[in-house]
Design a protein around this motif. Structure first.
Motif, short mmCIF file in Angstrom:
data_model
loop_
_atom_site.label_atom_id
_atom_site.label_comp_id
_atom_site.label_asym_id
_atom_site.label_seq_id
_atom_site.Cartn_x
_atom_site.Cartn_y
_atom_site.Cartn_z
N GLY A 19 0.51 -1.33 -0.02
CA GLY A 19 -0.21 0.02 0.18
C GLY A 19 0.84 1.19 -0.24
N VAL A 20 1.76 1.07 0.57
CA VAL A 20 3.04 2.19 0.75
C VAL A 20 3.42 2.07 -0.24
CG1 VAL A 20 5.04 2.88 1.93
CG2 VAL A 20 3.56 1.96 3.31
N ALA A 21 4.05 1.18 -1.15
CA ALA A 21 4.29 1.30 -2.58
C ALA A 21 2.90 2.05 -3.69
CB ALA A 21 4.73 -0.24 -2.88
N ASN A 22 2.14 2.03 -3.07
CA ASN A 22 1.20 2.28 -4.25
C ASN A 22 1.21 3.59 -4.38
OD1 ASN A 22 -0.64 2.02 -5.91
ND2 ASN A 22 -2.03 1.05 -5.06
N ALA A 23 0.88 4.51 -3.22
CA ALA A 23 0.65 4.68 -2.43
C ALA A 23 1.80 6.29 -3.20
CB ALA A 23 0.45 5.65 -0.86
N ALA A 24 3.38 6.03 -2.93
CA ALA A 24 4.30 6.34 -3.31
C ALA A 24 4.24 6.26 -4.81
CB ALA A 24 5.23 6.55 -3.07
N ARG A 25 3.53 6.13 -5.53
CA ARG A 25 3.74 5.46 -7.02
C ARG A 25 5.28 5.32 -7.24
NH1 ARG A 25 0.35 9.78 -5.35
NH2 ARG A 25 -1.60 10.50 -6.78
N LEU A 26 5.54 4.27 -6.36
CA LEU A 26 6.29 3.72 -6.99
C LEU A 26 6.71 2.13 -7.98
CD1 LEU A 26 7.89 2.56 -3.55
CD2 LEU A 26 8.72 4.44 -5.14
N THR A 27 7.11 3.09 -9.59
CA THR A 27 7.07 2.01 -10.31
C THR A 27 7.97 1.72 -11.35
OG1 THR A 27 6.39 3.85 -11.90
CG2 THR A 27 4.24 3.15 -11.09
N THR A 28 8.04 0.91 -12.11
CA THR A 28 9.14 0.41 -12.78
C THR A 28 8.26 0.44 -13.98
OG1 THR A 28 9.01 -2.07 -12.97
CG2 THR A 28 10.49 -0.22 -11.43
N SER A 29 9.30 0.07 -15.66
CA SER A 29 8.86 -0.12 -16.63
C SER A 29 8.20 -1.03 -16.80
CB SER A 29 9.35 0.36 -17.58
OG SER A 29 10.80 -0.79 -17.98
#
Lengths: 118, 199
Positions: free
Chosen positions: B35-45
């Motif tokens: 959830g934290v990763a989602n809220a922090a918008r952590l993405t890669t290609s």
């Protein structure tokens, strides 16, 4: 006609399905492994806590009757073998074996079926 | 009848209660981190954001499922009498009321988060977001419940589980705070630019 964006989205969706399945499988397998570890872990002190709470007259007023019946030390194995069986027992098995006469237990009937649990 | 007999004499329920409790804690940690990763918008290609969101949802469903098994086996285990109400309503039971109540409170919070997520379109984004903060409160309450009433607290492997969970959550909180500070700075810059343009 599929564009490149659609293809990458489909690939990501497939990856999502795979990851979700792996997560569920890992969780189920993990519970199995944990149950196995827990079943092999002797936790005598918490047994005493459980038993004392369950048999306490005041605090455990709603506790049901067969409180001392939960024994994970498998009494059948320890009674028939003198010294060759089950190296897992350090102090408790000798205590069980050396006890000459069993204490008067009021309801010994269901204890026989315990050994199939783990 | 056979199930009732097993419930009386077999420790299987007790083992399953402990195993599902540990797994629920692990999954809850995973859910909070995702959830934290989602809220922090952590993405890669190769890992777009909706993948994080999807795994976050699935992990939360699994955590709830194992939590349900944890509660059901606790109730079915006849060694200590814990009713369904004791397991769901905090601090009313007779067996270790405080520590068991913490577990019931954690379950209630997780249930509120889950239901508000199911009804997100109806309750609105603001209510959903405020209820979702309960997930952060749920985690330490669940850990305290585990430490307070868990049978395996003194086992080495359980200590390792705690260390892993706490480490993951500390990293997640650090990422969340950093992302929040970054969002604040971006927002402040945007507001400042807008004000400068207005003058």
């Amino acid at each position: 006609m599929r564009t490149r964006a659609q293809a990458s989205r489909d690939a990501a969706l497939r990856r999502l399905t795979r990851v979700n399945r792996s997560l569920a499988a890992a969780a189920v397998v993990g519970v199995g492994v944990l149950t196995d570890i827990i079943a092999q872990t002797p936790v005598h002190h918490s047994h005493a806590t459980y038993a004392s709470v369950a048999s306490a007259p005041g605090a455990g007023s709603t506790a049901r009757s067969p409180a001392p019946a939960r024994q994970h030390t498998r009494p059948q194995i320890q009674t028939n073998g003198g010294g060759s069986s089950t190296g897992s027992s350090s102090g408790s098995s000798s205590a069980v074996v050396s006890a000459p006469a069993p204490a008067p237990q009021p309801a010994p009937a269901p204890v026989v079926a315990v050994s199939g649990g783990s | 009848m056979a199930i009732a007999a097993v419930g009386v004499v077999s420790p299987a329920y007790w083992y399953l209660t402990r195993a599902t409790g540990v797994m629920s804690l692990l999954l809850l940690t995973c859910v909070v981190a995702l959830g934290v990763a989602n809220a922090a918008r952590l993405t890669t290609s190769s890992w777009p954001r909706f993948l994080t969101d999807g795994v976050h949802r699935r992990a939360s469903m699994l955590a709830l499922a194992f939590l349900a098994i944890h509660i059901i086996t606790t109730v079915l285990d006849t060694f200590v009498s814990i009713s369904l109400f004791d397991a769901v309503i905090p601090f009313i039971g007779s067996y270790r009321p405080f520590w068991l109540g913490l577990g019931a409170a954690a379950f209630d919070m997780l249930l509120a988060v889950w239901i508000s997520s199911l009804l997100r379109a109806r309750v609105g984004a603001r209510t959903w977001r405020s209820l979702h903060w309960l997930a952060y409160a749920c985690w330490p309450v669940a850990v305290l419940h585990s430490i307070g009433t868990g049978t395996d607290v003194h086992q080495g492997w359980m200590f390792a589980v705690y260390v892993v969970c706490v480490a993951v959550l500390i990293v997640a909180l650090w990422v969340r705070l950093r992302a929040g500070a970054y969002m604040d700075s971006v927002g402040r810059t945007a507001v400042g630019a807008a004000e400068a343009r207005g003058r």
